[in-house]
Design an enzyme around this catalytic site. Structure first.
Site, PDB file in Angstrom:
ATOM      1  N   PRO A 225       0.866  -1.184   0.000  1.00 25.86           N
ATOM      2  CA  PRO A 225       0.000   0.000   0.000  1.00 25.86           C
ATOM      3  C   PRO A 225       0.903   1.234   0.000  1.00 25.86           C
ATOM      4  CG  PRO A 225       0.031  -1.037   2.170  1.00 25.86           C
ATOM      5  CD  PRO A 225       0.981  -1.811   1.334  1.00 25.86           C
ATOM      6  N   ASP A 401       6.034   2.822   1.853  1.00 21.08           N
ATOM      7  CA  ASP A 401       5.178   1.670   2.163  1.00 21.08           C
ATOM      8  C   ASP A 401       4.392   2.038   3.420  1.00 21.08           C
ATOM      9  OD1 ASP A 401       4.086  -0.726   3.028  1.00 21.08           O
ATOM     10  OD2 ASP A 401       5.889  -1.906   2.618  1.00 21.08           O
ATOM     11  N   HIS A 402       3.105   2.220   3.249  1.00 24.37           N
ATOM     12  CA  HIS A 402       2.284   2.737   4.351  1.00 24.37           C
ATOM     13  C   HIS A 402       2.132   1.728   5.492  1.00 24.37           C
ATOM     14  CE1 HIS A 402      -0.014   5.747   6.165  1.00 24.37           C
ATOM     15  NE2 HIS A 402      -0.954   5.953   5.276  1.00 24.37           N
ATOM     16  N   ARG A 403       2.528   0.475   5.259  1.00 25.67           N
ATOM     17  CA  ARG A 403       2.498  -0.501   6.358  1.00 25.67           C
ATOM     18  C   ARG A 403       3.587  -0.179   7.373  1.00 25.67           C
ATOM     19  NH1 ARG A 403       3.444  -5.892   3.200  1.00 25.67           N
ATOM     20  NH2 ARG A 403       5.046  -4.511   2.400  1.00 25.67           N
TER      21      ARG A 403
END
Ligand code: CAO
Length: 429
Positions: A225, A401-403
């Protein structure tokens, strides 16, 4: 008159060596007509073997683990006077045995998995979900071993739609074939279009770099994401310093470009924000922090995009990095990079500044967690509170990476990079 009745394995369809899974009676037990004496299992069916008489078990000839076939003697049951199956003649054992064809049909049962086993099966990576299906334990076991959820096989090719081993195999084949066509993503494959129907065309095979890059980009695009954050850095002073340094260089020296300052600023920001110098473990459970600072630089080559890595950037100065960047990007363009030249990167920079642009959304070079995009710096009127003054503004694009990276962290990280580029003396601090 009491009779001794022989109970034998009836006709179960020309199957030899059937496994005895369980024996439900013991010597001396009272059994009733049609009561299950034993459970047999072929690879196609589980069979409840019924008693053909009511009486007492006098002799037992099988135990779990034995193999039996049609006609194998299972037990001898001593009947009470009224207890013989109506189908059994009342005179002799031989006659009783001869009448077994008319004895109760064996019952084929499709057992539900035990709750514990069901749970276990659900926890395994399986293709689908859980519900009762028309299949034997052996076929269920086979499906579980392949990670197939048998419930996904709606109708089997066996009698009354029973699921057979071949149905499981065919199901797996189908999944694999469709999976390849869909690049394993579960999304429908792109349709094939005959462009020649609209005009002349020419086909060119993709080279290996382009093919592998394409696969990797698709994988990253589908797995991460990603968020891209855009900002601008004021590099007016930095540019003046850079031009000054280049005037000191001789004709043959490699000229310093702004990219080297960006590399230094990026590494200094990574030192303050270790989560940008990290990778998520493949299972997504751990963050792995790196204590080294290697920067990948996307280089455009005639064969496609490659990413050589500059190592230990935190320990190197502007001149050393300038020489190394020139050497690696030249090697890249000549196709002379070794695999080791492209390994071990912590974060990548993709600079289109030499070409133009105002902003773009680069794709993270996973398992790295961020990539910094750079487009062309431009003189812009900037309001200083009293008046507009001309400043050289450099557009920057940070995809993360939004994680791993929160939006606020991304913005703060970018603010620090801007601060370094706005006043490169800070890189010395
Ligand atoms: N703003 C304004 N000018 C810029 C600039 C920027 N952001 N970045 C570079 N320039 C200028 C340089 O100063 C240089 O000017 P001079 O010719 O006057 O010296 C000129 O543009 C060419 O620079 P360069 O591109 O040769 O050098 P670089 O150090 O900036 O970049 C490299 C090196 C290897 C990154 C670059 O050559 C390259 O290959 N870029 C393409 C990257 C790419 O393909 N990215 C993938 C995009 S996503 O798929």
């Amino acid at each position: 008159m009491a009779l001794l009745i022989e109970i034998k394995v009836p006709d179960v369809g020309n199957v030899e060596n059937i496994d005895v899974v369980d024996v439900l009676v013991k010597l001396g037990d009272e059994v009733k007509l049609e009561q299950t004496l034993a459970i047999l299992e072929t690879d196609k069916a589980s069979i409840d073997l019924p008693s053909s008489a009511t009486g007492t078990v006098q002799e037992l000839f099988i135990k779990p683990g034995d193999k039996v076939s049609e006609g194998t003697l299972i037990a001898k049951v001593l009947t009470s006077d009224e207890a013989v199956s109506p189908a059994q003649p009342a005179e002799s054992v031989q006659q009783a045995a001869a009448s077994e064809e008319k004895a109760p049909e064996p019952v084929i049962v499709i057992p539900e998995p035990e709750p514990a086993k069901m749970q276990e099966a659900e926890q395994q990576p399986s293709i689908g979900s859980a519900r009762a299906a028309h299949a034997t334990p052996a076929v269920r076991l086979f499906a579980r071993e392949l990670g197939v959820d048998i419930q996904k096989i709606t109708v089997g090719s066996g009698r009354k739609g029973r699921i057979l081993k071949d149905d499981v195999k065919n199901f797996v084949k189908k999944i694999i074939t469709e999976g390849v066509a869909q690049s394993g993503s579960g999304i429908p494959a792109m349709p094939s279009v005959d462009f020649s129907q609209f005009g002349a065309i020419e086909e060119q095979k993709l080279n290996k770099i382009k093919r592998l890059t394409g696969q990797n980009l698709s994988r990253v695009w589908l797995n991460l994401p990603m968020v891209t954050y855009h900002d601008e850095a004021d590099i007016t002073e930095m540019e003046a310093f850079r031009i000054g340094l280049n005037t000191e260089k001789s004709k043959d020296d490699v000229k310093i470009t702004g990219l080297v300052f960006i590399i230094k600023a990026l590494v200094s920001a990574m030192e303050q924000f270790p989560q940008f110098n990290a990778s998520l473990s493949a299972d997504g459970e751990k963050l792995i922090f790196k204590k080294y600072f290697n920067i990948g630089i996307a280089v455009d080559t005639p064969n496609g995009l490659v990413v050589p890595v500059l190592r230990d950037v935190n320990r190197k100065g502007i001149n050393e990095l300038t020489a190394e960047l020139a050497e690696k990007s030249n090697k890249a363009r000549q196709g002379k990079l070794m695999p080791s030249d492209m390994q071990g990167g912590c974060i990548t920079i993709s600079s289109l500044g030499g070409i133009g642009g105002t902003a773009f959304t680069p794709i993270v070079n996973a398992p790295e967690v961020a990539i910094l995009g750079v487009t062309r710096a431009k003189m812009q009127p900037v309001w200083d509170g009293k008046e507009f003054i001309p400043r050289l503004m450099l557009p920057l694009d940070l995809t993360y990476d939004h994680r791993v990276i929160d939006g606020v962290e991304g913005a703060r990280f970018m603010a620090v990079i801007k601060q370094y580029l706005g006043d490169i003396r800070r890189l010395l601090l």
